[in-house]
Design a protein around this motif. Structure first.
Motif, PDB file in Angstrom:
ATOM      1  N   VAL A 196      -7.209   9.791  -1.733  1.00  0.00           N
ATOM      2  CA  VAL A 196      -7.192   8.347  -1.969  1.00  0.00           C
ATOM      3  C   VAL A 196      -5.733   7.912  -1.994  1.00  0.00           C
ATOM      4  CG1 VAL A 196      -7.731   6.488  -3.601  1.00  0.00           C
ATOM      5  CG2 VAL A 196      -9.347   8.372  -3.292  1.00  0.00           C
ATOM      6  N   VAL A 197      -5.407   6.884  -1.209  1.00  0.00           N
ATOM      7  CA  VAL A 197      -4.032   6.377  -1.158  1.00  0.00           C
ATOM      8  C   VAL A 197      -4.063   4.918  -1.625  1.00  0.00           C
ATOM      9  CG1 VAL A 197      -1.948   6.172   0.248  1.00  0.00           C
ATOM     10  CG2 VAL A 197      -3.737   7.796   0.919  1.00  0.00           C
ATOM     11  N   LEU A 198      -3.300   4.592  -2.656  1.00  0.00           N
ATOM     12  CA  LEU A 198      -3.298   3.235  -3.203  1.00  0.00           C
ATOM     13  C   LEU A 198      -1.973   2.537  -2.896  1.00  0.00           C
ATOM     14  CD1 LEU A 198      -5.054   3.693  -6.663  1.00  0.00           C
ATOM     15  CD2 LEU A 198      -6.041   3.242  -4.416  1.00  0.00           C
ATOM     16  N   PHE A 199      -2.080   1.394  -2.218  1.00  0.00           N
ATOM     17  CA  PHE A 199      -0.898   0.639  -1.784  1.00  0.00           C
ATOM     18  C   PHE A 199      -0.691  -0.596  -2.649  1.00  0.00           C
ATOM     19  CE2 PHE A 199      -2.120   3.114   1.869  1.00  0.00           C
ATOM     20  CZ  PHE A 199      -0.939   3.420   2.524  1.00  0.00           C
ATOM     21  N   THR A 200       0.545  -1.063  -2.692  1.00  0.00           N
ATOM     22  CA  THR A 200       0.865  -2.306  -3.392  1.00  0.00           C
ATOM     23  C   THR A 200       1.032  -3.463  -2.413  1.00  0.00           C
ATOM     24  OG1 THR A 200       3.209  -1.734  -3.297  1.00  0.00           O
ATOM     25  CG2 THR A 200       2.003  -1.111  -5.297  1.00  0.00           C
ATOM     26  N   SER A 201       0.993  -3.171  -1.118  1.00  0.00           N
ATOM     27  CA  SER A 201       1.209  -4.203  -0.095  1.00  0.00           C
ATOM     28  C   SER A 201       0.245  -3.998   1.068  1.00  0.00           C
ATOM     29  CB  SER A 201       2.660  -4.129   0.394  1.00  0.00           C
ATOM     30  OG  SER A 201       2.772  -4.447   1.757  1.00  0.00           O
ATOM     31  N   LYS A 202      -0.376  -5.094   1.504  1.00  0.00           N
ATOM     32  CA  LYS A 202      -1.308  -5.022   2.634  1.00  0.00           C
ATOM     33  C   LYS A 202      -0.588  -4.631   3.923  1.00  0.00           C
ATOM     34  CE  LYS A 202      -5.179  -7.377   4.791  1.00  0.00           C
ATOM     35  NZ  LYS A 202      -6.081  -8.541   4.772  1.00  0.00           N
ATOM     36  N   MET A 203       0.633  -5.117   4.065  1.00  0.00           N
ATOM     37  CA  MET A 203       1.405  -4.793   5.272  1.00  0.00           C
ATOM     38  C   MET A 203       1.674  -3.290   5.351  1.00  0.00           C
ATOM     39  SD  MET A 203       5.018  -6.439   6.561  1.00  0.00           S
ATOM     40  CE  MET A 203       4.408  -8.109   6.404  1.00  0.00           C
ATOM     41  N   SER A 204       2.055  -2.695   4.218  1.00  0.00           N
ATOM     42  CA  SER A 204       2.318  -1.248   4.194  1.00  0.00           C
ATOM     43  C   SER A 204       1.050  -0.467   4.515  1.00  0.00           C
ATOM     44  CB  SER A 204       2.838  -0.826   2.813  1.00  0.00           C
ATOM     45  OG  SER A 204       4.058  -1.459   2.538  1.00  0.00           O
ATOM     46  N   LEU A 205      -0.073  -0.902   3.967  1.00  0.00           N
ATOM     47  CA  LEU A 205      -1.356  -0.242   4.265  1.00  0.00           C
ATOM     48  C   LEU A 205      -1.657  -0.318   5.757  1.00  0.00           C
ATOM     49  CD1 LEU A 205      -4.724  -0.420   2.365  1.00  0.00           C
ATOM     50  CD2 LEU A 205      -4.659  -0.972   4.785  1.00  0.00           C
ATOM     51  N   THR A 206      -1.472  -1.509   6.334  1.00  0.00           N
ATOM     52  CA  THR A 206      -1.795  -1.706   7.755  1.00  0.00           C
ATOM     53  C   THR A 206      -0.953  -0.813   8.657  1.00  0.00           C
ATOM     54  OG1 THR A 206      -2.394  -4.005   7.300  1.00  0.00           O
ATOM     55  CG2 THR A 206      -1.979  -3.427   9.597  1.00  0.00           C
ATOM     56  N   PHE A 207       0.369  -0.782   8.412  1.00  0.00           N
ATOM     57  CA  PHE A 207       1.257   0.066   9.231  1.00  0.00           C
ATOM     58  C   PHE A 207       0.899   1.553   9.077  1.00  0.00           C
ATOM     59  CE2 PHE A 207       4.704  -3.395   8.947  1.00  0.00           C
ATOM     60  CZ  PHE A 207       4.336  -3.918  10.178  1.00  0.00           C
ATOM     61  N   THR A 208       0.590   1.966   7.846  1.00  0.00           N
ATOM     62  CA  THR A 208       0.228   3.368   7.603  1.00  0.00           C
ATOM     63  C   THR A 208      -1.090   3.701   8.297  1.00  0.00           C
ATOM     64  OG1 THR A 208       1.326   3.247   5.445  1.00  0.00           O
ATOM     65  CG2 THR A 208      -0.157   5.106   5.811  1.00  0.00           C
ATOM     66  N   ALA A 209      -2.058   2.784   8.200  1.00  0.00           N
ATOM     67  CA  ALA A 209      -3.361   2.994   8.840  1.00  0.00           C
ATOM     68  C   ALA A 209      -3.218   3.108  10.356  1.00  0.00           C
ATOM     69  CB  ALA A 209      -4.306   1.847   8.483  1.00  0.00           C
ATOM     70  N   GLU A 210      -2.383   2.252  10.929  1.00  0.00           N
ATOM     71  CA  GLU A 210      -2.169   2.276  12.391  1.00  0.00           C
ATOM     72  C   GLU A 210      -1.578   3.608  12.834  1.00  0.00           C
ATOM     73  OE1 GLU A 210       0.239  -1.140  13.143  1.00  0.00           O
ATOM     74  OE2 GLU A 210      -1.459  -2.535  13.130  1.00  0.00           O
ATOM     75  N   LYS A 211      -0.613   4.107  12.067  1.00  0.00           N
ATOM     76  CA  LYS A 211       0.036   5.388  12.401  1.00  0.00           C
ATOM     77  C   LYS A 211      -0.961   6.544  12.289  1.00  0.00           C
ATOM     78  CE  LYS A 211       3.346   8.539  12.848  1.00  0.00           C
ATOM     79  NZ  LYS A 211       3.699   8.986  14.201  1.00  0.00           N
ATOM     80  N   LEU A 212      -1.742   6.567  11.212  1.00  0.00           N
ATOM     81  CA  LEU A 212      -2.730   7.646  11.023  1.00  0.00           C
ATOM     82  C   LEU A 212      -3.784   7.615  12.127  1.00  0.00           C
ATOM     83  CD1 LEU A 212      -3.184   7.484   7.148  1.00  0.00           C
ATOM     84  CD2 LEU A 212      -2.398   9.490   8.421  1.00  0.00           C
ATOM     85  N   SER A 213      -4.266   6.414  12.451  1.00  0.00           N
ATOM     86  CA  SER A 213      -5.287   6.275  13.511  1.00  0.00           C
ATOM     87  C   SER A 213      -4.732   6.707  14.858  1.00  0.00           C
ATOM     88  CB  SER A 213      -5.785   4.824  13.587  1.00  0.00           C
ATOM     89  OG  SER A 213      -6.439   4.467  12.403  1.00  0.00           O
ATOM     90  N   ALA A 214      -3.490   6.302  15.140  1.00  0.00           N
ATOM     91  CA  ALA A 214      -2.862   6.673  16.412  1.00  0.00           C
ATOM     92  C   ALA A 214      -2.700   8.185  16.526  1.00  0.00           C
ATOM     93  CB  ALA A 214      -1.504   5.990  16.539  1.00  0.00           C
ATOM     94  N   ASP A 215      -2.533   8.849  15.376  1.00  0.00           N
ATOM     95  CA  ASP A 215      -2.384  10.309  15.375  1.00  0.00           C
ATOM     96  C   ASP A 215      -3.729  11.033  15.333  1.00  0.00           C
ATOM     97  OD1 ASP A 215       0.325   9.989  15.489  1.00  0.00           O
ATOM     98  OD2 ASP A 215       0.685  10.320  13.350  1.00  0.00           O
ATOM     99  N   GLY A 216      -4.819  10.255  15.420  1.00  0.00           N
ATOM    100  CA  GLY A 216      -6.148  10.864  15.548  1.00  0.00           C
ATOM    101  C   GLY A 216      -6.882  11.122  14.248  1.00  0.00           C
TER     102      GLY A 216
END
Length: 781
Positions: A616-636
């Motif tokens: 479980v990863v808890l973020f304080t910013s929606k932007m940070s979550l979005t960028f992290t999610a995009e990177k993880l998804s791009a890496d499969g």
């Protein structure tokens, strides 16, 4: 039928496997399957998906060699597929290339599933197979998919035939919006339906389930003892030391007239510790929780135990807009030309109404359904008993049920609305327990804010009026577009232009005013006073894990408007089943861009995910979550990210079911969502949860403290960290590791204070990433 192909997305694709299940008179009467040689190599992802190989397909016949056999088999059939557009289109193209005519009526089970399983999160064959227990041993093998589709069709057929005839008739009235000839499948079922099947309340063309009030048999087991330990034993639980302490306090404090603030650590089982003593004293109770998720949690975990063991009823209430208005829904059924998705929405609501016992719109699947659809049929207070469907309405029934329940369960937003409207009748001599009371600040803030849409106000100005009005309009638009708003000038222009709503919004010269996108917001300069909402005669308990900023000064009670109160703190114990690791070799947060830090976070998550534990990863910013999610998804990586893969409640359900091992969450996950189903868990916190200076509550707190950062922000961030730890430490048998990537925790000034405070409840270790991995393996295994 199901077809596997060289590429699902290419117009040049070819069949590589055929699966056919023949259905007649409600039974699967035969099947046919064959591989097909496409005479081209398969893409790696297709090989992985289907389990087929080039070597195997080289031995298979060409489509031309099996075309006649398949064509004869399909003669006089109805073509049924899960996504018929793909399978029928590919089959038609393949026959066409051989000069063979192919024309069959088509039925699409995806569309039928959306209608007849209106609460499901997904409608892919794998998800449906799991939910409906279809025989689906080899997903993406054509024969397995075809047989599963046949079973699905038969289950839908059975569901359709169980509906009252008038209801199925109304569904058919909107069914021309279904793909191809799918509507004809429904029309065939009408003759098998009953006009008035048992178990339904049928008015005109809408059926709801008949409600049955469960009778509670009074016997020895339904008697509450004055001994808390004995009551807990009746439930089958052993009393813990902290629970007994809280239960004793509840007993003693009932005679105190003042409000009680009770700070109790997470994971101690406080719900039964406050409920059972109050019930044993013969009290009726209103329990308020921060979110609807926690309301549902109480109804799921606590309500069945209390009714079974003690005959105590618990009823949940949410705002009326959360319920369907059957009267409003009935009115929109008069039209069947509102567009494909909205017509399918109407069909699925007709089915849902025959199944739901609550009428809460949250139950409906969000697939191809937006909030506008739900708002059209939401219940409103202007509905009257004389209306046709009033006896079927769920909101009045929920109110009536709550009247007779010993415990009403509400959420903070609903509580505040009711206290503002009619507190005496709502509380009706009940004890009020506000759980997670610290979250009242945010709830009251949201409810207390006023806002207007700037564009709507500007449209009210008549452009044909005088030059003076035009200059005033230009001035107002200029002022509203400035970064620093000149409120006095805006107020003056608004008054001159007769913009009453804008003038009213700015009427309080001491209010905090700000702009977000096209909206202007105003909030009271001070905190909203909760104390004045509660009648003096009401015994009130404010309970939470974090109700004080320091041992010397609780602060929260005064900020909520309380002058006389009793504060009681139950000290927590250091967790033996949890550790906190502060990473020593991460980048400096302040000197790293948001994108770079998000990529660092994603890489850390990916390496930790290799260990195989749920994360479980808890973020304080929606932007940070979005960028992290995009990177993880791009890496499969298969992830569940809040507001990307669903709401907080939806992704939590999927995570609990094991649909992904990585959940990325925001706000509500810090304080209101518990992870009790995972035996071993890694919690990753990319950043310390400091409030931003622009946060409205932070601005208000800043006016109350001489040094707001040290006196408020640091303690609040520490409390929020503790709350996060508690979210993944719900049971003694659970084990969890918290990994904090933010190296500011290793600093000297405020960080030293945070570390000392946190170390009281959890062991803190400072490690680099390599040693972190070793520590996780050693601790969790």
């Amino acid at each position: 039928m199901d077809l596997e192909a060289t590429d699902a997305h290419s117009s040049e694709n070819k069949i590589i496997q055929i699966g056919i299940a023949l259905v007649e008179n409600g039974e699967i009467v035969g099947n046919y399957t064959t591989d097909v040689n496409p005479h081209e190599p398969l893409l790696p992802r297709i090989q992985e998906l289907t389990g087929l190989s080039d070597a195997r397909l080289k031995k298979a016949p060409d489509f031309a060699q099996v075309a006649d056999e398949v064509h004869n088999l399909l003669r006089d059939c109805v073509f049924v597929a899960h996504n018929a557009k793909f399978d029928y289109g590919l089959m038609w193209k393949s026959f066409q290339q051989l000069g063979i005519e192919f024309e069959l009526p088509r039925v699409d089970t995806v569309e039928l599933a959306r209608v007849f399983y209106p609460t499901f999160d997904k409608y892919g064959m794998e998800a449906l197979g799991e939910k409906l227990k279809l025989n689906h041993d080899h997903p993406h093998a054509a024969m397995s998919d075809a047989l599963a589709t046949a079973e699905l069709l038969l289950k839908i057929q059975e569901k359709a035939r169980q509906l009252p005839r008038m209801v199925l008739g109304e569904i058919i009235n909107h069914s021309e919006n279904l793909l191809y000839e799918t509507a004809y499948f429904l029309k065939e079922q009408i003759e098998f339906t009953k006009i008035k099947p048992a178990g339904f309340e049928l008015i005109h063309n809408i059926a709801t389930k008949k409600s049955h009030i469960m009778k509670v048999r009074k016997n020895k087991s339904t008697t509450l003892s004055t001994d808390f330990v004995e009551n807990l034993a009746q439930i089958g639980l052993n009393a813990r030391e902290k629970q007994i302490e809280l239960a004793k306090y509840m007993d003693a404090s009932l005679s105190y007239p003042q409000t009680d603030f009770i700070e109790a650590p997470t994971g101690m089982g406080k719900t039964f510790a406050y409920l059972l003593p109050l019930l044993a004293s013969g009290k009726k109770i209103v329990v308020s929780t921060p979110t609807k998720i926690l309301q549902n949690q109480l109804m799921r975990d606590v309500a069945p135990v209390l009714i079974k063991k003690f005959g105590v009823r618990m009823a949940k209430i949410v705002g009326n807009q959360n319920y369907i208005s059957i009267e409003k829904f009935s009115n929109i059924l008069e039209n069947n030309t509102d567009g494909k998705n909205f017509e399918i929405f109407k069909m699925k609501v007709l089915v849902w109404l025959t199944e739901t016992t609550s009428g809460e719109l949250d139950e409906l699947s969000k697939v191809m359904t937006n909030d506008d659809y739900l708002s059209v049929i939401a219940y409103s207070a202007d509905l009257q008993p004389k209306q046709l469907h009033y006896m079927q309405e769920f909101w009045p029934k929920a109110q009536e049920k709550a009247k007779h329940a010993q415990i009403k369960v509400v959420n903070h937003a609903y509580l505040i609305e009711r206290l503002a409207d009619y507190p005496e009748s709502f509380l009706e001599n009940r004890v009020l327990v506000v759980d997670e009371a610290q979250q009242l600040f945010e709830t009251m803030e949201k409810l207390g804010q006023k806002s207007i849409r700037i564009t709507d106000e500007l449209l009210k100005i008549d452009g044909t009026e005088s030059q003076l009005k035009k200059r005033l309009q230009e001035s107002l638009v200029y002022q509203l577009n400035k970064k620093n708003l000149d409120l006095a000038k805006i107020r003056l222009d608004a008054e001159e232009l007769g913009l009453s709503e804008l003038t009213d919004l700015l009427s309080d010269k001491h209010a905090i005013v700000w702009k977000e996108n096209d909206r202007l917001f105003a909030s009271n300069n001070d905190f909203y006073n909760f104390a004045q909402l509660v009648p003096e005669s009401t015994k009130l308990y404010m309970i939470g894990a974090t109700l004080s900023l320091s041992d010397k000064n609780p602060s929260f009670p005064e900020l909520l408007g309380f002058r006389e109160y009793h504060f009681y703190k139950i000290l927590g114990e250091k967790a033996k089943n949890q550790e906190l690791i502060a990473m020593t070799d991460g980048p400096n947060v302040k000197n790293t861009s948001i994108i770079d830090y998000a990529h660092y976070t994603a890489e850390a998550i990916a390496e930790l995910a290799e260990l195989g534990f749920p994360i479980v990863v808890l973020f304080t910013s929606k932007m940070s979550l979005t960028f992290t999610a995009e990177k993880l998804s791009a890496d499969g990586w298969n992830i569940l990210a809040q507001d990307i893969n669903g709401t907080a409640a939806q992704i939590k359900k999927k995570f609990d079911r094991g649909e992904s091992r990585i959940l990325l969450g925001l706000g509500s996950f810090w304080e209101g969502v518990d992870f009790e189903k995972q035996k071993k868990l890694i919690l990753v916190l990319p950043k310390l949860p400091f409030s931003t200076p622009d946060d409205i509550l932070t601005k208000k707190y800043a006016q109350k403290f001489a040094n707001p950062f040290y006196e408020f922000n640091v303690p609040m961030a520490t409390l929020k960290l503790k709350q996060a730890f508690g979210r993944v430490n719900r049971k003694a048998k659970q084990k969890s590791i918290v990994v904090l990537l933010d190296n500011r925790i290793l600093g000297k000034s405020y960080a030293k204070k945070m570390r000392r405070n946190i170390s009281e409840i959890v062991t803190l270790k400072k490690l680099d990433f390599k040693d972190t991995v070793s520590e996780i393996l050693e601790f969790l295994i």
